[in-house]
Design a protein around this motif. Structure first.
Motif, PDB file in Angstrom:
ATOM      1  N   GLY A 273      44.049  41.542  47.795  1.00 26.06           N
ATOM      2  CA  GLY A 273      43.219  41.481  46.595  1.00 26.06           C
ATOM      3  C   GLY A 273      42.251  42.252  46.048  1.00 26.06           C
ATOM      4  N   LEU A 274      41.656  43.232  47.033  1.00 27.10           N
ATOM      5  CA  LEU A 274      40.687  43.990  46.605  1.00 27.10           C
ATOM      6  C   LEU A 274      41.508  45.323  45.779  1.00 27.10           C
ATOM      7  CD1 LEU A 274      37.884  45.141  46.701  1.00 27.10           C
ATOM      8  CD2 LEU A 274      38.606  46.293  48.962  1.00 27.10           C
ATOM      9  N   GLU A 275      42.717  45.530  46.037  1.00 26.98           N
ATOM     10  CA  GLU A 275      43.249  46.647  45.157  1.00 26.98           C
ATOM     11  C   GLU A 275      43.589  46.110  43.809  1.00 26.98           C
ATOM     12  OE1 GLU A 275      46.082  48.074  48.877  1.00 26.98           O
ATOM     13  OE2 GLU A 275      47.181  46.982  47.332  1.00 26.98           O
ATOM     14  N   TRP A 276      43.900  44.790  44.037  1.00 26.37           N
ATOM     15  CA  TRP A 276      44.181  43.948  42.534  1.00 26.37           C
ATOM     16  C   TRP A 276      43.107  43.870  41.651  1.00 26.37           C
ATOM     17  CZ3 TRP A 276      48.759  42.667  40.179  1.00 26.37           C
ATOM     18  CH2 TRP A 276      48.643  41.422  39.155  1.00 26.37           C
ATOM     19  N   ILE A 277      42.035  43.371  42.235  1.00 27.80           N
ATOM     20  CA  ILE A 277      40.854  43.050  41.353  1.00 27.80           C
ATOM     21  C   ILE A 277      40.354  44.299  40.730  1.00 27.80           C
ATOM     22  CG2 ILE A 277      40.282  40.919  42.209  1.00 27.80           C
ATOM     23  CD1 ILE A 277      37.870  42.031  43.853  1.00 27.80           C
ATOM     24  N   SER A 281      42.688  44.511  34.659  1.00 26.62           N
ATOM     25  CA  SER A 281      41.705  44.437  33.754  1.00 26.62           C
ATOM     26  C   SER A 281      42.139  43.135  32.833  1.00 26.62           C
ATOM     27  CB  SER A 281      41.861  45.352  32.619  1.00 26.62           C
ATOM     28  OG  SER A 281      41.024  46.548  33.053  1.00 26.62           O
ATOM     29  N   ALA A 282      40.963  42.378  32.117  1.00 25.40           N
ATOM     30  CA  ALA A 282      40.951  41.336  31.445  1.00 25.40           C
ATOM     31  C   ALA A 282      39.757  41.442  30.541  1.00 25.40           C
ATOM     32  CB  ALA A 282      41.128  39.934  32.188  1.00 25.40           C
ATOM     33  N   PHE A 283      39.855  41.181  29.256  1.00 29.00           N
ATOM     34  CA  PHE A 283      38.970  41.414  28.315  1.00 29.00           C
ATOM     35  C   PHE A 283      38.292  42.622  28.390  1.00 29.00           C
ATOM     36  CE2 PHE A 283      39.435  36.732  29.264  1.00 29.00           C
ATOM     37  CZ  PHE A 283      39.634  36.358  28.071  1.00 29.00           C
ATOM     38  N   GLY A 284      39.170  43.836  28.536  1.00 32.74           N
ATOM     39  CA  GLY A 284      38.593  44.997  28.658  1.00 32.74           C
ATOM     40  C   GLY A 284      37.784  45.552  29.735  1.00 32.74           C
ATOM     41  N   ARG A 285      37.897  44.793  30.848  1.00 29.40           N
ATOM     42  CA  ARG A 285      37.314  45.294  31.971  1.00 29.40           C
ATOM     43  C   ARG A 285      37.759  44.998  33.219  1.00 29.40           C
ATOM     44  NH1 ARG A 285      31.452  41.953  31.213  1.00 29.40           N
ATOM     45  NH2 ARG A 285      31.455  42.188  33.326  1.00 29.40           N
ATOM     46  N   PRO A 286      37.849  45.837  34.344  1.00 28.18           N
ATOM     47  CA  PRO A 286      38.472  45.275  35.674  1.00 28.18           C
ATOM     48  C   PRO A 286      37.933  43.853  36.255  1.00 28.18           C
ATOM     49  CG  PRO A 286      37.552  47.404  35.761  1.00 28.18           C
ATOM     50  CD  PRO A 286      37.011  46.690  34.450  1.00 28.18           C
ATOM     51  N   ALA A 288      37.318  43.029  38.753  1.00 31.57           N
ATOM     52  CA  ALA A 288      36.243  42.885  39.849  1.00 31.57           C
ATOM     53  C   ALA A 288      34.894  43.094  39.494  1.00 31.57           C
ATOM     54  CB  ALA A 288      36.738  44.423  40.594  1.00 31.57           C
ATOM     55  N   SER A 289      34.762  43.755  37.968  1.00 35.49           N
ATOM     56  CA  SER A 289      33.336  43.619  37.416  1.00 35.49           C
ATOM     57  C   SER A 289      32.708  42.203  36.870  1.00 35.49           C
ATOM     58  CB  SER A 289      33.200  44.454  36.199  1.00 35.49           C
ATOM     59  OG  SER A 289      34.140  44.030  35.044  1.00 35.49           O
ATOM     60  N   TYR A 290      33.703  41.328  37.098  1.00 31.78           N
ATOM     61  CA  TYR A 290      32.869  39.884  37.041  1.00 31.78           C
ATOM     62  C   TYR A 290      32.371  39.331  38.265  1.00 31.78           C
ATOM     63  CZ  TYR A 290      35.793  40.248  32.461  1.00 31.78           C
ATOM     64  OH  TYR A 290      36.008  40.511  31.425  1.00 31.78           O
ATOM     65  N   GLN A 291      31.311  38.866  38.311  1.00 30.07           N
ATOM     66  CA  GLN A 291      30.699  38.456  39.558  1.00 30.07           C
ATOM     67  C   GLN A 291      31.235  37.427  40.211  1.00 30.07           C
ATOM     68  OE1 GLN A 291      26.086  38.240  39.108  1.00 30.07           O
ATOM     69  NE2 GLN A 291      25.903  40.326  39.598  1.00 30.07           N
ATOM     70  N   SER A 292      31.716  36.432  39.207  1.00 30.82           N
ATOM     71  CA  SER A 292      32.475  35.258  39.816  1.00 30.82           C
ATOM     72  C   SER A 292      33.663  35.760  40.791  1.00 30.82           C
ATOM     73  CB  SER A 292      32.994  34.552  38.648  1.00 30.82           C
ATOM     74  OG  SER A 292      33.660  35.235  37.689  1.00 30.82           O
ATOM     75  N   VAL A 293      34.161  36.693  40.609  1.00 31.00           N
ATOM     76  CA  VAL A 293      35.336  37.505  41.210  1.00 31.00           C
ATOM     77  C   VAL A 293      34.555  38.360  42.532  1.00 31.00           C
ATOM     78  CG1 VAL A 293      37.448  39.123  41.407  1.00 31.00           C
ATOM     79  CG2 VAL A 293      36.841  37.536  39.654  1.00 31.00           C
ATOM     80  N   SER A 294      33.652  39.132  42.296  1.00 22.35           N
ATOM     81  CA  SER A 294      33.251  40.316  43.222  1.00 22.35           C
ATOM     82  C   SER A 294      32.319  39.395  44.461  1.00 22.35           C
ATOM     83  CB  SER A 294      32.520  41.351  42.683  1.00 22.35           C
ATOM     84  OG  SER A 294      31.271  40.818  41.991  1.00 22.35           O
ATOM     85  N   VAL A 355      42.864  34.684  46.801  1.00 20.99           N
ATOM     86  CA  VAL A 355      43.522  35.762  46.411  1.00 20.99           C
ATOM     87  C   VAL A 355      44.856  35.578  45.204  1.00 20.99           C
ATOM     88  CG1 VAL A 355      45.048  37.726  47.288  1.00 20.99           C
ATOM     89  CG2 VAL A 355      42.755  37.232  48.459  1.00 20.99           C
ATOM     90  N   MET A 356      45.352  34.432  45.609  1.00 15.91           N
ATOM     91  CA  MET A 356      46.191  33.966  44.699  1.00 15.91           C
ATOM     92  C   MET A 356      45.762  33.631  43.342  1.00 15.91           C
ATOM     93  SD  MET A 356      48.585  31.306  46.998  1.00 15.91           S
ATOM     94  CE  MET A 356      49.847  31.203  45.442  1.00 15.91           C
ATOM     95  N   LYS A 357      44.526  33.301  43.274  1.00 15.69           N
ATOM     96  CA  LYS A 357      43.938  32.927  41.912  1.00 15.69           C
ATOM     97  C   LYS A 357      43.680  34.391  41.194  1.00 15.69           C
ATOM     98  CE  LYS A 357      40.922  29.582  43.676  1.00 15.69           C
ATOM     99  NZ  LYS A 357      39.804  28.779  43.322  1.00 15.69           N
ATOM    100  N   TRP A 358      43.280  35.407  41.989  1.00 11.89           N
ATOM    101  CA  TRP A 358      42.971  36.610  41.438  1.00 11.89           C
ATOM    102  C   TRP A 358      44.311  37.262  40.772  1.00 11.89           C
ATOM    103  CZ3 TRP A 358      40.102  38.733  46.182  1.00 11.89           C
ATOM    104  CH2 TRP A 358      38.793  38.230  46.496  1.00 11.89           C
TER     105      TRP A 358
END
Ligand SMILES: Cc1cc2nc3c(=O)[nH]c(=O)nc-3n(C[C@H](O)[C@H](O)[C@H](O)COP(=O)(O)OP(=O)(O)OC[C@H]3O[C@@H](n4cnc5c(N)ncnc54)[C@H](O)[C@@H]3O)c2cc1C
Length: 405
Positions: A273-277, A281-286, A288-294, A355-358
């Protein structure tokens, strides 16, 4: 208190990890798809000294601690997150150990070295069609006929039978059977080492079929009908009508190592999951940079850390109790094993779903492999070796008090 592993334990983990990375990890999908049969995998595990780890060297075991067994199973689950390989190993950590503690010498000398070499499998046959949680109500009967015990009854969801039948020596399961009246409940239950195949020959007196499982397909589970299976006296495990407590010992130990398997799979899932996030990228950013993910990653990381510590502590308590430390009682092993399974399995399932959602839509396809791990973990989530409510029952009885629960 020491949170570091001893030098010996670190070296042990490194050697298991190296074996798991080299032999198991490249082929875990083949194992899951039945293209590398577990009977062949078992031979490799036996060569590596990973079967019957906690057995005495007299029976070909490694005299490993339960902590070492848990560490090994965690590494094997990281290499095979479908869980088939670590489940084989964890079952062989718990049930042959119970046979070693309570079985007759002749039985131990014949069967245990075969287990340690990966030539025989010994699982558990407790669950019946009417239910698995209430072990004291088993209906399978053992009757003495002409000097032999004979087992009659139905056992459902027995893991490892077809694997045992494919192994050179064979094996079977520790079977829980009624030797007293039904109203005797747990006081009328005896354990038998039921060998469905012995010294390469199938035993008469049973039929068996594998279920079509949704996951963990490398180590099949199925339905066993006992139609007078013969068992010699030497294969009685423990005292007559004294089997219930011994079966509980096996479940306590198995649950601790199941916790370790779940932690290993959750670590694998979180790393993928970590490798993936980081790279998706979505909306121009990885993402992982969205706090809802990190923040969700942080939450799962923290829960995994707690689950892992509870597994190591449960194994440490088992080592103290079985090492003869009078400060610990069997209830401590039971509570710790139930806590370990409860925390680790729940955390691992939640990790898999997150992780499936990510991974998004990609996770829905077998090729991504995340769902394979989820399906393996679900076996323990829905009940194998103790449903969640039963784990809570054990914890509550040993903490709130038996008189209240
Ligand atoms: C993949 C897999 C492999 C397995 N391998 C083996 C094996 O090798 N050997 C073996 O013997 N069994 C095996 N099992 C069976 C497993 O041990 C049982 O599924 C488990 O013990 C639960 O029994 P059950 O499924 O019959 O559910 P039941 O006992 O019918 O319980 C159903 C539900 O009722 C709940 N419940 C029951 N009693 C209480 C209570 N007092 N309070 C609150 N809730 C309660 C349970 O939590 C559960 O949610 C396996 C199962 C699976 C899925």
């Amino acid at each position: 208190m020491d949170f570091g592993l001893s030098r010996e334990d670190k070296l042990f983990v490194e050697s298991v990890r190296s074996f798991a990375e080299r032999v198991i990890a490249p082929r875990w999908v083949e194992i899951d798809e039945g293209r590398w049969p577990m009977a062949e995998v078992a031979a490799r595990l036996g060569e590596a000294g990973l079967l019957g780890m906690t057995l005495s060297s007299r029976y070909g075991g490694q005299e490993a601690t339960f902590l070492q067994a848990a560490l090994a199973v965690e590494e094997l689950a990281y290499a095979d997150p479908s869980l088939a390989t670590p489940v084989y190993v964890l079952l062989e950590t718990a049930w042959p150990y119970v046979v070693q503690r309570h079985g007759r010498d002749e039985a131990k000398e014949e069967v245990l070295p075969e287990v340690a070499a990966g030539r025989a499998f010994v699982g558990i046959a407790s669950t019946e069609p009417q239910g698995g949680s209430d072990v004291a109500s088993v209906q399978t009967k053992a009757v003495k006929e002409g000097g032999l015990w004979r087992l009659y009854g139905e056992k459902n969801m027995v893991t490892g039978v077809s694997t045992a039948l494919a192994l050179p020596y064979g094996g079977g399961a520790v079977a829980v059977a009624r030797t007293g009246a039904p109203e005797d409940k747990h006081r009328g239950v005896t354990l038998f080492l039921a060998l469905l195949k012995r010294r390469g020959r199938q035993t008469p007196g049973f039929t068996y079929r594998d279920w079509d499982e949704v996951g963990r397909r490398g180590l099949p589970t199925g339905y066993l009908t006992l139609e007078g299976l013969p068992v010699e006296d030497v294969f009685v495990v423990g005292e007559l009508n004294g089997g219930f407590k011994i079966a509980m010992e096996g479940f306590n130990l198995a649950r601790t190592v199941i916790g370790a398997a779940s932690v290993g799979a959750a670590r694998w899932l979180l790393d993928r999951g970590l490798e993936w996030i980081r790279q998706r990228s979505a909306f121009g950013r990885p993402i992982a940079s969205y706090q809802s993910v990190s923040f969700k990653f942080a939450e799962l990381y923290a829960r995994l850390e707690a689950a892992r510590l509870s597994v190591y502590k449960a194994a440490w308590i088992a080592d103290r109790f079985y090492g003869g430390d009078v400060a610990f009682a069997v209830q401590d092993v039971a509570t710790a094993g139930a806590v370990a399974k409860y925390l680790a399995v729940g955390t691992a399932v939640e990790t898999a779903l997150e992780v499936m959602k990510w991974f998004g839509g990609a996770s829905y396809f077998r090729e991504t492999n995340v769902a394979r791990s989820l399906l393996g973990l679900l076996s323990y989530y829905v009940g194998a070796e103790g449903a969640e409510n039963i784990l809570k029952l054990i914890i509550a009885r040993n903490t709130v008090g038996r008189e209240f629960v």
